[in-house]
Design an enzyme around this catalytic site. Structure first.
Site, PDB file in Angstrom:
ATOM      1  N   GLY A 132      30.153  49.029  47.880  1.00 57.19           N
ATOM      2  CA  GLY A 132      31.236  48.835  46.931  1.00 57.19           C
ATOM      3  C   GLY A 132      31.782  50.152  46.427  1.00 57.19           C
ATOM      4  O   GLY A 132      31.165  51.197  46.605  1.00 57.19           O
ATOM      5  N   PRO A 133      32.931  50.095  45.780  1.00 57.10           N
ATOM      6  CA  PRO A 133      33.565  51.314  45.276  1.00 57.10           C
ATOM      7  C   PRO A 133      32.700  51.995  44.218  1.00 57.10           C
ATOM      8  O   PRO A 133      31.815  51.356  43.647  1.00 57.10           O
ATOM      9  CB  PRO A 133      34.864  50.814  44.645  1.00 57.10           C
ATOM     10  CG  PRO A 133      34.961  49.373  44.911  1.00 57.10           C
ATOM     11  CD  PRO A 133      33.686  48.888  45.462  1.00 57.10           C
ATOM     12  N   GLU A 157      48.435  34.899  48.379  1.00 50.82           N
ATOM     13  CA  GLU A 157      47.133  34.241  48.552  1.00 50.82           C
ATOM     14  C   GLU A 157      47.236  32.731  48.321  1.00 50.82           C
ATOM     15  O   GLU A 157      46.630  31.942  49.041  1.00 50.82           O
ATOM     16  CB  GLU A 157      46.088  34.852  47.615  1.00 50.82           C
ATOM     17  CG  GLU A 157      45.744  36.305  47.928  1.00 50.82           C
ATOM     18  CD  GLU A 157      45.293  36.525  49.369  1.00 50.82           C
ATOM     19  OE1 GLU A 157      44.607  35.645  49.939  1.00 50.82           O
ATOM     20  OE2 GLU A 157      45.643  37.577  49.942  1.00 50.82           O
ATOM     21  N   HIS A 176      48.604  30.972  51.395  1.00 54.13           N
ATOM     22  CA  HIS A 176      47.570  30.625  52.389  1.00 54.13           C
ATOM     23  C   HIS A 176      46.843  29.342  51.979  1.00 54.13           C
ATOM     24  O   HIS A 176      46.695  28.410  52.757  1.00 54.13           O
ATOM     25  CB  HIS A 176      46.507  31.726  52.459  1.00 54.13           C
ATOM     26  CG  HIS A 176      46.940  32.974  53.160  1.00 54.13           C
ATOM     27  ND1 HIS A 176      47.462  32.982  54.411  1.00 54.13           N
ATOM     28  CD2 HIS A 176      46.869  34.283  52.768  1.00 54.13           C
ATOM     29  CE1 HIS A 176      47.714  34.244  54.773  1.00 54.13           C
ATOM     30  NE2 HIS A 176      47.373  35.049  53.782  1.00 54.13           N
ATOM     31  N   ASP A 187      47.143  39.131  58.753  1.00 56.50           N
ATOM     32  CA  ASP A 187      47.437  37.738  59.100  1.00 56.50           C
ATOM     33  C   ASP A 187      48.177  37.659  60.429  1.00 56.50           C
ATOM     34  O   ASP A 187      47.896  36.803  61.263  1.00 56.50           O
ATOM     35  CB  ASP A 187      48.332  37.094  58.026  1.00 56.50           C
ATOM     36  CG  ASP A 187      47.718  37.171  56.650  1.00 56.50           C
ATOM     37  OD1 ASP A 187      46.481  37.232  56.561  1.00 56.50           O
ATOM     38  OD2 ASP A 187      48.479  37.162  55.666  1.00 56.50           O
TER      39      ASP A 187
HETATM   40  P1  ADP Z   1      27.707  53.153  41.142  1.00 55.11           P
HETATM   41  O1  ADP Z   1      26.276  53.408  41.474  1.00 55.11           O
HETATM   42  O2  ADP Z   1      28.222  51.870  41.745  1.00 55.11           O
HETATM   43  O3  ADP Z   1      28.629  54.292  41.400  1.00 55.11           O
HETATM   44  P2  ADP Z   1      26.700  53.080  38.474  1.00 55.11           P
HETATM   45  O4  ADP Z   1      25.672  52.017  38.591  1.00 55.11           O
HETATM   46  O5  ADP Z   1      26.211  54.474  38.524  1.00 55.11           O
HETATM   47  O6  ADP Z   1      27.803  52.875  39.589  1.00 55.11           O
HETATM   48  O7  ADP Z   1      27.561  52.824  37.168  1.00 55.11           O
HETATM   49  C1  ADP Z   1      27.994  53.874  36.359  1.00 55.11           C
HETATM   50  C2  ADP Z   1      28.118  53.412  34.935  1.00 55.11           C
HETATM   51  O8  ADP Z   1      29.164  52.474  34.799  1.00 55.11           O
HETATM   52  C3  ADP Z   1      26.883  52.696  34.441  1.00 55.11           C
HETATM   53  O9  ADP Z   1      25.959  53.568  33.900  1.00 55.11           O
HETATM   54  C4  ADP Z   1      27.459  51.742  33.393  1.00 55.11           C
HETATM   55  O10 ADP Z   1      27.596  52.387  32.161  1.00 55.11           O
HETATM   56  C5  ADP Z   1      28.827  51.438  33.907  1.00 55.11           C
HETATM   57  N1  ADP Z   1      28.891  50.179  34.657  1.00 55.11           N
HETATM   58  C6  ADP Z   1      29.257  50.031  35.944  1.00 55.11           C
HETATM   59  N2  ADP Z   1      29.232  48.741  36.323  1.00 55.11           N
HETATM   60  C7  ADP Z   1      28.813  48.034  35.253  1.00 55.11           C
HETATM   61  C8  ADP Z   1      28.569  46.647  35.025  1.00 55.11           C
HETATM   62  N3  ADP Z   1      28.760  45.727  35.981  1.00 55.11           N
HETATM   63  N4  ADP Z   1      28.135  46.273  33.797  1.00 55.11           N
HETATM   64  C9  ADP Z   1      27.946  47.190  32.835  1.00 55.11           C
HETATM   65  N5  ADP Z   1      28.156  48.511  32.996  1.00 55.11           N
HETATM   66  C10 ADP Z   1      28.590  48.949  34.185  1.00 55.11           C
HETATM   67 ZN    ZN Z   2      47.358  37.138  53.954  1.00 53.64          ZN
END
Ligand code: ADP
Ligand code: ZN
Length: 619
Positions: A210-211, A432, A435, A508
């Site tokens: 994921g991003p 979306e 579709h 598509d």
């Molecule tokens: P990644 O590893 O995906 O880059 P992190 O787990 O290091 O992201 O997230 C960085 C910070 O962003 C965390 O310490 C938290 O404060 C915040 N954060 C990210 N996603 C969430 C979430 N789903 N719920 C609560 N806090 C989040």
């Molecule tokens: Zn489409």
């Protein structure tokens, strides 16, 4: 081949003798002088002694409980248990709480420490020098030093932090799918035996895809936290500028520690930094490759059931070396996507608990303003709001602080991320729903499990998750045509609502063309060619390449037929949507607001007022 480096050995042996001597003193001589040793007892004994009021001094340390008898002549220790109310019971039993049992009773300890610390530093230095020179192959010849004094040597490289910071699943807001996926691993770590008994093995490696800032690290820590097991971590990018051999030896160290502490979690952040596809060109990064090879060796080297589970994070799964994603290695993927509206609201609330904030905050509004923001960015927005409040001399953050902060934070990341503008969001919503609506009207059933307009890691702007009802292997001609119509439904909705078309339908188009072509050239589904194979599949498994087996004229005709077929279905999709324009509007508006809707919600809206029975006509 390591001979030139051997001369270092005698010096090491010298250290070892010195340390052994020290240990002998530590273990045998000093206790003899002290005349009293710490007796280890089980927790039950400790509880019994508490109950019968036999405890004199007691100290609850971070990893054990040290206590004496009433006469304070003997020292005992026992492990730490999760025992609520212990302190109260101890107090009731008349025990005295002390923080100095050990120092009180063994004045030699301080002396010992003043010996051990300098020597420990000395040794660590020695090992540091050595590990710089160490070759991969002779790593094992050091195992004496490695095992006996691992405690000193290994605390030196700050590669792995052994704490999950007490993070639990509840701290990770949203991301329900990912949490559900990881739940099984928690179960396994809780009770590996249950799985071993039945012969099931857990995946050794799980990729969190994921991003950045979506909580992958948090999720990994939460798995360790939930299962209450140690958490080891390292980051792939640390290896990029290391000396050759260092990366590999660190991987080795990490895994040997992890195996000792199993069950446990090993987390590798930014695995793409070491796991990038190996290129054929000459300028490869030796260090990276050695590190990657060591990682692969380690993963293959332990059985699936040792209880070591490796979680790795990446936002570029496609760039990974295929060797890493082979079965038995990272063969499971858990998507960790950007949060949707509800997810963003939850994340904002989680982080708002950490600051002082007014209690009339409309989190839903903030969440919808911050469309496309990641968890980390939302955390940042909340923090920025608190900073603003301080700057303006307020005691707590208010709605406007949060709203203003969005801009501050978003301005920083807008260029990097694909954030949809409101107009784009609306177009994607219509696309979306187009579709989904075409699919639903053709089959009279819930066409999708989920529709979302949150940009996905794959690069698609939105997506509609199709369910294949049941397991079926045969598709009728009609079903294939319907599928083409569904694929054209996205574009058809854009045309209908906006009067102009966008690039959003490229995928598509590709898919619809593929299906139409296959119908004509491979499945004999056109009148013109009957059951003649015009194309053969040359490679069933690797992508399914096809090669044409017909004359140039026939090719022309195939092309024309393909176009005709797609056009026909596109027309059908347009008609379905025109006839159901009110539903298209209603659903698209709903999706625009909610960003993600389930199949049930979709059907609920679709069936709200009795929809005209257009469906029947189109069948
Ligand atoms: P990644 O590893 O995906 O880059 P992190 O787990 O290091 O992201 O997230 C960085 C910070 O962003 C965390 O310490 C938290 O404060 C915040 N954060 C990210 N996603 C969430 C979430 N789903 N719920 C609560 N806090 C989040
Ligand atoms: Zn489409």
């Amino acid at each position: 081949m390591n001979i030139p480096k051997r001369p270092k050995r005698p010096l090491t042996t010298y250290y070892l003798i010195a340390i052994t001597l020290l240990l002998v003193i530590n273990l045998f001589v000093i206790p003899a002088i002290m005349g009293q040793r710490v007796h280890e007892v089980d927790y039950g004994t400790f509880m019994d002694m508490t109950e019968s009021g036999k405890i004199g001094l007691v100290e609850i340390q971070s990893n054990q409980i040290v206590f004496t008898d009433k006469e304070k002549t003997q020292i005992f220790k026992t492990g730490l248990m999760d025992d609520p109310g212990l302190v109260e019971r101890l107090h009731d039993s008349g025990a005295e709480f002390s923080s100095e049992i050990v120092t009180q009773t063994s004045p030699l300890l301080s002396l010992l420490l003043s010996w051990l610390i300098p020597i420990g530093i000395f040794l660590a230095l020695g090992r540091y020098m050595r590990s710089k020179l160490m070759d991969q192959e002779n790593g094992n010849s050091m195992s004496f030093g490695g095992n006996m004094f691992g405690g000193f040597g290994k605390s030196k490289p700050k590669v792995y932090v052994k704490s999950s910071d007490g993070i639990r699943f509840a701290d990770v807001a949203g991301e329900d799918e990912a949490k559900e996926n990881l739940q099984e691993i928690v179960q396994y770590l809780h009770d590996p035996k249950k799985y071993q008994e039945i012969g099931a093995s857990m995946p050794k490696g799980v990729l969190l895809v994921g991003p950045p800032g979506t909580g992958k690290t948090m999720l990994a820590k939460a798995v360790a936290g939930e299962a209450n097991v140690p958490f080891f971590s390292m980051s792939g990018s640390e290896f990029v500028e290391m000396f050759v051999g260092m990366g590999a030896s660190k991987v080795r160290d990490l895994f040997s520690q992890a195996k000792e502490k199993a069950p446990c979690i090993v987390f590798i952040d930014e695995i793409d930094a070491i796991g990038k596809k190996r290129e054929a060109n000459l300028s490869t990064n030796d260090e990276r490759e050695q590190t990657l090879n060591q990682l692969l060796t380690e993963m293959d080297g332990f059985e699936g059931n040792t209880g070591v589970i490796i979680l790795a994070a990446t936002n570029r799964p496609d760039s990974l070396d295929p060797a890493l994603t082979r079965p038995g290695r990272f063969d499971r993927r858990v998507p960790v996507e950007l949060p949707d509206l509800k997810g963003r609201e939850e994340i904002l609330k989680v982080h708002a608990k950490k600051i002082r904030i007014a209690d009339n905050i409309d989190f839903g509004k903030i969440a919808s303003m911050a469309a496309g923001a990641s968890g980390a960015e939302l955390a940042n927005i909340v923090n920025e709001a608190a900073l603003r409040a301080v700057r303006d001399g307020r005691k707590f953050a208010v709605q406007s602080d949060l709203e203003e902060s969005i801009e501050v934070v978003i301005a920083g990341y807008q260029k990097k991320n694909a954030i949809l503008t409101t107009k784009e969001k609306l177009i994607v919503s219509y696309h979306e729903i187009g579709h989904a609506l075409v699919a639903a009207m053709q089959t009279h059933s819930a066409p999708v499990t989920k529709i979302t307009i949150i940009p996905r890691t794959s690069g698609a702007l939105g997506y509609t998750m199709q369910v294949d009802e049941g397991n079926h292997y045969l598709m009728t001609k009609e079903e294939m045509e319907n599928k083409i119509a569904t694929l054209t439904g996205g574009r058809a909705a854009e045309e209908l609502e906006f009067g102009y078309i966008t690039t959003g339908a490229s995928n598509d188009i590709e898919q619809a063309t593929k299906i139409a072509r296959a119908m004509i050239t491979r499945y004999g589904m056109s009148d013109a060619f009957d059951m003649v194979a015009l194309e053969t599949v040359t490679n069933q498994y690797l992508g399914g390449d096809t090669s044409l087996a017909c004359s140039a004229q026939t090719q022309d005709e195939i092309d024309r037929k393909v176009i005709e077929l797609v056009k026909q279905q596109h027309e059908k999709a347009r008609k379905i949507l025109t006839d159901n324009k009110d539903k298209l509007d209603e659903l698209a508006k709903h999706l625009y607001e909610k960003e993600t809707i389930t199949g049930e919600e979709f059907m609920e809206i679709l069936n709200r007022k009795p929809a005209p029975e257009i469906a029947q006509q189109t069948m």
